[in-house]
Scaffold this active site. Sequence first.
Site, mmCIF file in Angstrom:
data_model
loop_
_atom_site.group_PDB
_atom_site.id
_atom_site.type_symbol
_atom_site.label_atom_id
_atom_site.label_comp_id
_atom_site.label_asym_id
_atom_site.label_seq_id
_atom_site.Cartn_x
_atom_site.Cartn_y
_atom_site.Cartn_z
ATOM 1 N N HIS A 180 -22.509 -8.136 -31.968
ATOM 2 C CA HIS A 180 -21.909 -8.937 -30.897
ATOM 3 C C HIS A 180 -22.792 -8.873 -29.654
ATOM 4 C CE1 HIS A 180 -20.681 -4.883 -29.787
ATOM 5 N NE2 HIS A 180 -20.514 -5.346 -28.557
ATOM 6 N N HIS B 6 -27.937 -8.963 -24.633
ATOM 7 C CA HIS B 6 -28.684 -8.388 -25.755
ATOM 8 C C HIS B 6 -27.719 -8.064 -26.888
ATOM 9 C CE1 HIS B 6 -27.176 -4.982 -23.406
ATOM 10 N NE2 HIS B 6 -27.061 -4.373 -24.588
#
Length: 187
Positions: free
Chosen positions: A126, A42
């Site tokens: 990220h 995620h």
Amino acid sequence: MRLFVAVLPPPDRLAELGAAVDELHALPGADHLRWAGRDDWHLTLAFLGEVDEGLLPDLHTRLARAAHRTPPFELRLHGGGRFGDKVLWAGVAGALDALRLLAERSDAAARRAGVSMEEHRRYHPHLTLARSRSGADLHPYVDALTPFEGTAWQTEELVLVRSRLPVSGVVGEQPRYEVVGRWGLGV
């Protein structure tokens, strides 16, 4: 309960990244890294930590408002990087200003709902792939990820995720994640 706010890339985009990560497992030292479970990949927008359940109704209302105020936007997974010698990550490209704004709105929603959060840090988009406890040389992994270019997708949803930390003491056990709220962007 331990919570974070996130964007979930679509399964087919994660499969593209998974193929690139499979190649990383063949690199020397890969077995010494603690790889994140692919089902849990995620993009964290805001880590809320422990949140009192009494704050959830207001938190849900405020996150719904943050999602409503943010139109859908395009992202793609792209390349890789590291945080020191501890964290290996896949990068994100596309509408990063929109992603950062959604992260700021998520953070503000949590604070206004009364969630006690750590000091605000600049958001760095990220997707965490692996962690090293011993301070591994992550440069070869970053180099191998550099050419990776995922297919773009339309980000259309904000999610609130509960993180259940491992309690069994089994080496390598990963946290379990459960989506506890979903809001459409621009809706």
